[in-house]
Design a protein around this motif. Structure first.
Motif, PDB file in Angstrom:
ATOM      1  N   PRO A  62      -4.550   9.124  -4.649  1.00  5.19           N
ATOM      2  CA  PRO A  62      -5.553   8.146  -4.615  1.00  5.19           C
ATOM      3  C   PRO A  62      -6.555   8.346  -5.755  1.00  5.19           C
ATOM      4  CG  PRO A  62      -6.020   9.664  -2.737  1.00  5.19           C
ATOM      5  CD  PRO A  62      -4.642   9.876  -3.303  1.00  5.19           C
ATOM      6  N   ASN A 108       2.603   4.673  -0.510  1.00  5.97           N
ATOM      7  CA  ASN A 108       1.954   6.195  -0.993  1.00  5.97           C
ATOM      8  C   ASN A 108       3.212   7.052  -1.178  1.00  5.97           C
ATOM      9  OD1 ASN A 108       2.849   6.382   1.577  1.00  5.97           O
ATOM     10  ND2 ASN A 108       0.925   7.106   2.281  1.00  5.97           N
ATOM     11  N   SER A 135     -12.970  13.496  -7.075  1.00  2.00           N
ATOM     12  CA  SER A 135     -13.158  12.716  -5.773  1.00  2.00           C
ATOM     13  C   SER A 135     -14.211  12.994  -5.229  1.00  2.00           C
ATOM     14  CB  SER A 135     -11.640  12.887  -5.001  1.00  2.00           C
ATOM     15  OG  SER A 135     -11.787  14.118  -4.437  1.00  2.00           O
ATOM     16  N   LYS A 139       1.660   9.292  -4.145  1.00  4.38           N
ATOM     17  CA  LYS A 139       0.740   8.709  -4.850  1.00  4.38           C
ATOM     18  C   LYS A 139      -0.588   9.442  -4.626  1.00  4.38           C
ATOM     19  CE  LYS A 139      -0.234   4.123  -6.433  1.00  4.38           C
ATOM     20  NZ  LYS A 139      -0.411   2.682  -6.258  1.00  4.38           N
ATOM     21  N   THR A 191       5.380   2.943   2.829  1.00  7.71           N
ATOM     22  CA  THR A 191       4.014   3.571   3.107  1.00  7.71           C
ATOM     23  C   THR A 191       4.325   4.549   4.454  1.00  7.71           C
ATOM     24  OG1 THR A 191       2.901   1.415   2.762  1.00  7.71           O
ATOM     25  CG2 THR A 191       1.712   2.940   4.052  1.00  7.71           C
ATOM     26  N   TRP A 194      -9.964   7.149  -7.414  1.00  3.91           N
ATOM     27  CA  TRP A 194     -11.314   6.842  -7.292  1.00  3.91           C
ATOM     28  C   TRP A 194     -11.741   6.322  -8.385  1.00  3.91           C
ATOM     29  CZ3 TRP A 194     -14.990   8.471  -3.024  1.00  3.91           C
ATOM     30  CH2 TRP A 194     -14.290   9.264  -2.128  1.00  3.91           C
ATOM     31  N   ASN A 245       0.869  -0.995   0.041  1.00  6.22           N
ATOM     32  CA  ASN A 245      -0.045  -0.101  -0.044  1.00  6.22           C
ATOM     33  C   ASN A 245       0.919   1.257   0.047  1.00  6.22           C
ATOM     34  OD1 ASN A 245      -2.620  -1.462   0.181  1.00  6.22           O
ATOM     35  ND2 ASN A 245      -1.905  -1.897   2.235  1.00  6.22           N
TER      36      ASN A 245
END
Length: 626
Positions: free
Chosen positions: A431, A176, A471, A429, A408, A433, A174
């Motif tokens: 996110p 980021n 988003s 990074k 992360t 959607w 995960n």
């Protein structure tokens, strides 16, 4: 049921095609566990059909591409291990600087993944679908024949394109944050650092067990140092030392890219099969050449291999030579001669402490030794300084090298835009959607100001390209659609990177009417939905933009149009497929390697303006309206 058709025998009796369909529902780790249950299943599980199904299930590249990539690796199992490892890297990565937008899209290349920066630019007269988008390579991770990775940082020095080889460190599932770092290698006790490796991404448990057994001769403290200490050490250097170290390492491991390896990084988007196969042939040759360069090197040798006993490695530099070049030799040799930096911890002189020390001396235990051990365990400011010295970092390994680490971290965000550290050489990074019921418009969009969309005028042959990330957020009982700006193709930015271009309440329809009846091709416009909201406007200085009322319209061809009510300014957006845009795009020169990865200098202008003449004269289309 016959006992011969029970347990593993039942699975072994299945045809290979049926067995691969069944194992497709398993994870790569579960498939490996199944193969460990018995020798016969191990043979069946190792088949290419099983691992081809696993590769296809990941969905990173088309099935036909997997067939082509298989020619460059030893097995589909090896290919699956590579794909699982780099899967978390795929997506959009950003940085706050420059404020016009620093967008790096990581996408599959050719037996590789490539990080491509989208240049702030104009949309030409042919529109976003037909005009080539400008991009430049940032980094590249190649898969070799046995499935291991080769990391290259791209850049440009002295008028020539170059790559800086290094190691891809652990990739968190995960992750980021992408961190560009320098790491020590080869511990001075004669053993190598046990590099941090995320076994969550290992698809072969047997190999992980072999690795664990091979580390059995390494002490626990050494394994901890390899897993945690290296990255923490680099982060604990002062910003100036980190910058100097990155500049020195990249300048010395830098390899000039031959012209034959500088043509393609991935196949162009083509309709002609003959041209596509020609691209594939060129990419095979390029990959082989880069892997040979990674193994043997051909760049500067000034600081390489200062210790004769070390193996030749083009990704490494001698720590002592780097230390001398940075003029930190006094501290370096002082640490080599002693046992390391002295740490002092104050101990309270109480009567009970005096008695304890006396008892320990009677029992033959040294309180001073235990005190030092206690100090070594502490991480508070009383036992260590805020920043470590450069010579302390360099003395922790015989050699140093470039590395990329996908970590992360706990990051706060505001309206889908992460709050970033100003002094880290990092990319963050975004996110993304996925569209779903209630969030139909989520994802990446691109477009320009003005109507008809993308059509140039006589005084402006091109229009500034905007990338918008949509988003959703629930606030005070309202379901809000938030359009965050991540790229702006103007010459000078008006509002910060990550600002909300508009926010609408999707539960509140707009009563405003769409001001046009036809589109750019004179087709009738059918407005499907409209929402009330507010669009960005000039506010209290650069960092605090204001807002003014407006409406978002959804028209029949999937286009989104936001119109500011007072100024009548129009922003038109279409959903983007960055992979296709880049495959038919145009590559432009990069910055120097470190700045090409993370441009940390605060700037509000287009640092890439030299790559497009039109960008030099482009002004903001919103300046006179918002």
């Amino acid at each position: 049921m016959s006992p011969d058709l029970c347990g593993s025998s039942l699975l072994l009796a299945l045809p290979d095609d049926i067995f691969s369909v069944i194992t497709r529902s398993l994870s790569p780790r579960d498939v490996c566990s199944l193969g460990l249950s018995c020798s016969d299943l191990h043979t069946v599980v190792a088949s290419d059909k099983v691992w081809l199904a696993q590769c296809d299930k990941l969905g990173l590249v088309p099935f036909t591409t997997l067939i082509e990539w298989r020619k460059g690796v030893s097995s589909y199992k090896v290919l699956c291990r590579f794909l699982v490892n780099i899967h978390p890297l795929i997506g959009i990565w950003v940085h706050q600087n420059p404020e016009l937008g620093n967008v790096v899209y990581v996408m599959p290349g050719f037996l590789s993944v490539v990080g491509c920066r989208i240049i702030p630019q104009e949309v030409g007269p042919l529109g976003l679908e037909d005009d080539p988008i400008l991009w430049t390579p940032v980094f590249e991770i190649l898969c070799n024949y046995e499935g291991s990775t080769a990391f290259f940082l791209h850049g440009r020095e002295r008028g020539a394109d170059c790559v800086c080889p290094g190691l891809l460190k652990s990739v968190d599932r995960n992750c980021n944050v992408l961190l560009l770092e320098v790491e020590p290698r080869h511990q001075r006790n004669g053993g190598k650092l046990a590099y941090s490796k995320s076994f969550a991404h290992e698809v072969d448990k047997e190999e992980s067990r072999t690795l664990s057994r091979s580390d059995s001769g390494v002490s626990k403290s050494q394994r901890i140092a390899g897993q945690k200490g290296t990255a923490m050490l680099f982060n604990r250097l002062g910003f100036g030392d980190r910058r100097r170290l990155l500049d020195v390492v990249t300048s010395q491991v830098r390899l000039n890219v031959p012209e034959t390896a500088n043509v393609l990084l991935f196949p162009h988007l083509r309709n002609d099969e003959v041209d596509l196969q020609r691209d594939v042939a060129l990419l095979y040759e390029r990959r082989l050449l880069l892997l040979q360069m990674y193994k043997r090197g051909s760049g500067n040798q000034d600081l390489k291999y200062g210790l004769s006993e070390l193996p030749l490695n083009p990704t490494e530099l001698g720590s002592s030579e780097v230390c001398r070049s940075l003029d930190c030799t006094s501290g370096y040799h002082g640490l080599q001669a002693g046992d390391g930096p002295q740490v002092h911890c104050s101990k309270s002189k109480t009567f009970s402490g005096f008695l304890k020390n006396g008892l320990k001396q009677i029992m033959g235990k040294s309180s001073s030794t235990n005190g030092n051990r206690e100090c070594d365990k502490k991480t508070t400011s009383s036992c260590e300084s805020k920043h470590i010295q450069l010579h302390e970092f360099l003395q922790s390994g015989d050699t140093i090298g470039l590395s990329l680490r996908a970590a992360t971290m706990k990051l706060s965000s505001y309206r889908a835009w992460p709050n970033m550290h100003d002094s880290r050489f990092a990319l963050y990074k975004l996110p993304i959607w996925a569209p779903k019921e209630g969030h139909e418009y989520a994802g990446l969009w691109g477009g320009t100001f003005g109507w008809p969309p993308g059509r140039p005028s006589e005084d402006k042959p091109g229009k500034a390209l905007f990338f918008i990330l949509i988003s959703y957020e629930e606030s005070q009982g309202q379901q809000l659609l938030i359009a965050t700006k991540i790229l702006e193709g103007t010459s000078y930015v008006l509002h910060p990177n990550g600002s909300a271009m508009f926010i609408v309440d999707i539960d509140q329809p707009s009563m405003d009417t769409f001001p046009w009846d036809t589109d750019e091709e004179s087709n009738h416009i059918d407005v499907q939905k409209s929402f009330m909201g507010e669009g960005i406007a000039n506010g209290y200085g650069f960092r605090y933009p204001g807002s003014k009322p407006g409406s978002l319209f959804v028209i029949q061809n999937g286009m989104l149009v936001f119109i500011w009510k007072e100024s009548r300014a129009v922003l038109t957006l279409r959903r983007l497929n960055l992979t296709e845009l880049l495959r038919k795009g145009e590559r432009v020169p990069s910055l120097s390697p470190v700045s090409n990865f993370a441009y940390l200098t605060k700037t509000y202008s287009n640092v890439f303006s030299g790559f497009s003449n039109s960008l030099n004269t482009l002004s903001s289309p919103r300046q006179n309206h918002l």
